[in-house]
Design an enzyme around this catalytic site. Structure first.
Site, PDB file in Angstrom:
ATOM      1  N   CYS A 274       0.826  -1.220   0.000  1.00 51.19           N
ATOM      2  CA  CYS A 274       0.000   0.000   0.000  1.00 51.19           C
ATOM      3  C   CYS A 274       0.857   1.266   0.000  1.00 51.19           C
ATOM      4  O   CYS A 274       0.846   2.052  -0.921  1.00 51.19           O
ATOM      5  CB  CYS A 274      -0.883   0.038   1.254  1.00 51.19           C
TER       6      CYS A 274
HETATM    7  N1  SAJ Z   1       7.415   1.848   8.335  1.00 53.44           N
HETATM    8  C1  SAJ Z   1       8.490   2.569   8.832  1.00 53.44           C
HETATM    9  N2  SAJ Z   1       8.279   3.426   9.874  1.00 53.44           N
HETATM   10  C2  SAJ Z   1       7.051   3.581  10.442  1.00 53.44           C
HETATM   11  C3  SAJ Z   1       5.967   2.839   9.919  1.00 53.44           C
HETATM   12  C4  SAJ Z   1       6.166   1.974   8.872  1.00 53.44           C
HETATM   13  O1  SAJ Z   1       9.618   2.448   8.346  1.00 53.44           O
HETATM   14  O2  SAJ Z   1       6.927   4.362  11.400  1.00 53.44           O
HETATM   15  C5  SAJ Z   1       7.622   0.959   7.188  1.00 53.44           C
HETATM   16  C6  SAJ Z   1       7.295  -0.488   7.497  1.00 53.44           C
HETATM   17  O3  SAJ Z   1       8.448  -1.155   7.989  1.00 53.44           O
HETATM   18  C7  SAJ Z   1       6.879  -1.015   6.122  1.00 53.44           C
HETATM   19  C8  SAJ Z   1       6.228   0.193   5.467  1.00 53.44           C
HETATM   20  O4  SAJ Z   1       6.711   1.346   6.185  1.00 53.44           O
HETATM   21  O5  SAJ Z   1       8.001  -1.409   5.381  1.00 53.44           O
HETATM   22  C9  SAJ Z   1       4.709   0.171   5.513  1.00 53.44           C
HETATM   23  O6  SAJ Z   1       4.370  -0.097   6.842  1.00 53.44           O
HETATM   24  P1  SAJ Z   1       2.854   0.161   7.402  1.00 53.44           P
HETATM   25  O7  SAJ Z   1       2.933   0.076   8.897  1.00 53.44           O
HETATM   26  O8  SAJ Z   1       2.272   1.358   6.804  1.00 53.44           O
HETATM   27  O9  SAJ Z   1       2.090  -1.158   6.992  1.00 53.44           O
HETATM   28  P2  SAJ Z   1       1.254  -1.507   5.691  1.00 53.44           P
HETATM   29  O10 SAJ Z   1       2.002  -1.312   4.439  1.00 53.44           O
HETATM   30  O11 SAJ Z   1       0.707  -2.856   5.963  1.00 53.44           O
HETATM   31  O12 SAJ Z   1       0.084  -0.417   5.668  1.00 53.44           O
HETATM   32  C10 SAJ Z   1      -1.223  -0.788   5.984  1.00 53.44           C
HETATM   33  C11 SAJ Z   1      -2.093   0.313   5.429  1.00 53.44           C
HETATM   34  N3  SAJ Z   1      -3.470  -0.094   5.479  1.00 53.44           N
HETATM   35  C12 SAJ Z   1      -4.275   0.209   4.439  1.00 53.44           C
HETATM   36  O13 SAJ Z   1      -3.893   0.818   3.455  1.00 53.44           O
HETATM   37  C13 SAJ Z   1      -5.669  -0.230   4.556  1.00 53.44           C
HETATM   38  C14 SAJ Z   1      -1.899   1.586   6.251  1.00 53.44           C
HETATM   39  O14 SAJ Z   1      -2.901   2.544   5.876  1.00 53.44           O
HETATM   40  C15 SAJ Z   1      -2.049   1.302   7.720  1.00 53.44           C
HETATM   41  O15 SAJ Z   1      -1.865   2.513   8.460  1.00 53.44           O
HETATM   42  C16 SAJ Z   1      -0.981   0.293   8.117  1.00 53.44           C
HETATM   43  O16 SAJ Z   1      -1.316  -0.927   7.401  1.00 53.44           O
HETATM   44  C17 SAJ Z   1      -1.003   0.008   9.604  1.00 53.44           C
HETATM   45  O17 SAJ Z   1      -1.186   0.985  10.374  1.00 53.44           O
HETATM   46  O18 SAJ Z   1      -0.772  -1.145   9.978  1.00 53.44           O
END
Ligand code: SAJ
Length: 445
Positions: A274
């Site tokens: 995403c």
């Molecule tokens: N990441 C960082 N630092 C952070 C947060 C994330 O480096 O502070 C990295 C993660 O390691 C990963 C990437 O960013 O590689 C994405 O991480 P993510 O926590 O955003 O997880 P996703 O990709 O599974 O995002 C989903 C999304 N859900 C939908 O689109 C419905 C996002 O909107 C959500 O906020 C996220 O899950 C969530 O909060 O778990």
């Protein structure tokens, strides 16, 4: 009777036949919630395997229990088919198909186009279509609507069309399809009203907005917000590295602010299906309108830079102990795109493994969730390999260990006890690296 009244009556009597196109991590949970609300649901799949699996009462999606699918099969509320002709049977059609990006980060709309064409052939008065796939603003009105009206039907009178973004977070123990507020915007007011009333049958809270564009943009804002803030905190990591300040201490201190701040943490880059992708839908659309979305471009550059930044940290740390990158043995610990999952999509670990391979590092990886990284259209060649067993001996044999994904199941004290050098991209060793003051073993931003 008008089609509005006819569909409205079916909603009130819960006599709807609901179609869900695409039974993936969005569509299957949605289909199950619809069926659990007592609606008759037909799942439409292009995969014979997935359709057969659902029809045999099983689930291929971790967040959906096979037993729930089996129960809905027994009650006759849920079935799956690959026969798109049956779309004509549906009063409601929710489109939950993939919207990947192409290699040049242009939207691949082929799945939405295929779904649209499948519907066009069967579109009849009284049907409501809801697009859920994340896409660029204008898709619903510019791509779907003209095709649906091409046969002479009129939106808002004969059929109804809305956009309602998916907000599925796979593996989230708290938020799932039913209890996550759902934004929905219709092409006309009647579309919005009917779409909202239908979705309220199986979603706790529907948030109606005035247009499909508002709903499309709400989704893109949500995920662009994350991508840009992750880019900000990754830049802060590079700033702190140059200033010799512990970025993690800075972040923990800032996070004590009880208002006006939201904590993000630096890492090896940006992975997932995403966050790295969704903002590029907006960037692409705005480029066609001769507007450059500078924040998205810049955050993308910074996040993309992180794998090389961390390989540079490794090179400096090896150099400090008189070793060259080339020929050094390096274990990458954790390769999934985030902790405690097995998903490799866009994982920065793949880029890091490839960079190490290019620099002649003798690299291997251990990830309890990812037994093998196979060669496919997306995997860099240097990342291909199998997960190695994590042993004390292996840790001692390595010239360096890079913590790239901080799975909870790994014993980071053990890593600090046996590794000669740890490059910690996730601050996973914070509680342990002080246990070996005799060795400066952990380098982090
Ligand atoms: N990441 C960082 N630092 C952070 C947060 C994330 O480096 O502070 C990295 C993660 O390691 C990963 C990437 O960013 O590689 C994405 O991480 P993510 O926590 O955003 O997880 P996703 O990709 O599974 O995002 C989903 C999304 N859900 C939908 O689109 C419905 C996002 O909107 C959500 O906020 C996220 O899950 C969530 O909060 O778990």
């Amino acid at each position: 009777m008008s089609t509005f009244k006819s569909l409205s009556g079916k909603i009130d009597r819960r006599e709807l036949v609901c179609g869900v196109m695409g039974l993936g991590y969005v569509g299957l949970p949605l289909a199950v919630e619809m069926a659990n609300a007592g609606l008759k649901v037909i799942g439409f799949e292009v995969s014979e395997r997935v359709a057969a699996l659902v029809n045999s009462g099983e689930s291929h999606i971790k967040d959906v229990q096979g037993a729930d699918v089996a129960a809905l099969r027994r009650s006759g509320k849920l079935e799956a088919t690959t026969d798109m002709a049956r779309l004509g049977e549906c009063d409601v059609i929710s489109v939950c198909v993939p919207t990947p990006l192409g290699k040049t980060k242009d939207p691949d709309m082929s799945f939405i186009v295929a779904a649209t064409e499948g519907i066009v052939e069967r579109l009849r008065p009284g049907q409501l279509v809801v697009l859920e796939s994340t896409t660029y603003p204008g898709t619903t009105r510019e791509l779907m609507l003209p095709r649906f009206e091409s046969g002479g039907l009129t939106v808002g009178e004969d059929f109804f069309l809305c956009f309602s973004p998916e907000r599925v977070d796979p593996g989230n123990p708290t938020w799932h399809t039913r209890n996550t507020p759902k934004v929905l915007g219709g092409v006309t007011a009647k579309c919005t009203e009917l779409g909202g009333r239908v979705y309220e049958l199986f979603i706790d809270q529907v948030v109606e907005v005035s247009s499909p564009e508002a709903a499309e943009l709400a989704k893109l804002l949500e995920n662009t917000f994350r991508m840009i803030n992750i880019g900000l905190v990754n830049e802060m990591a590079m700033i702190c590295d140059r200033l010799g300040v512990d970025v993690w201490e800075v972040i923990e201190a800032a996070a004590t602010k009880p208002f006006g701040y939201m904590k993000f943490t630096p890492g090896p880059g940006l992975g997932g299906h995403c966050i790295p992708l969704d903002p590029h839908y907006l960037a692409w659309k705005m480029r066609t309108l001769h507007y450059k979305t500078r924040m998205i471009e810049l955050a993308g550059e910074i996040n993309t830079e992180m794998p090389a930044f961390w390989v540079g940290k490794l090179q400096d740390a090896l150099n400090d102990v008189g070793k060259a990158l080339k020929g050094s043995r390096v274990l990458v610990l954790g390769v999934a795109y985030k902790r405690d999952i097995d998903d490799l999509r866009e994982s920065p670990a793949l880029e890091i493994l490839d960079l190490l391979s290019q620099k002649g590092v003798v690299s291997s990886y251990h990830d309890p969730y990812v037994p093998e990284i196979v060669a496919d259209g997306h995997t860099p060649s240097g990342a291909v390999g199998k997960s190695v067993p994590l042993t004390d001996k292996l840790l001692r044999q390595m010239d360096a260990v890079m913590v790239v994904t901080d799975h909870s199941s790994i014993d980071y004290q053990r890593v600090c006890d046996h590794a000669q050098l740890v490059i910690d991209t996730r601050n996973a060793c914070a509680k342990h690296d002080a246990t070996h003051p005799e060795r400066a073993i952990v380098a982090h931003a």
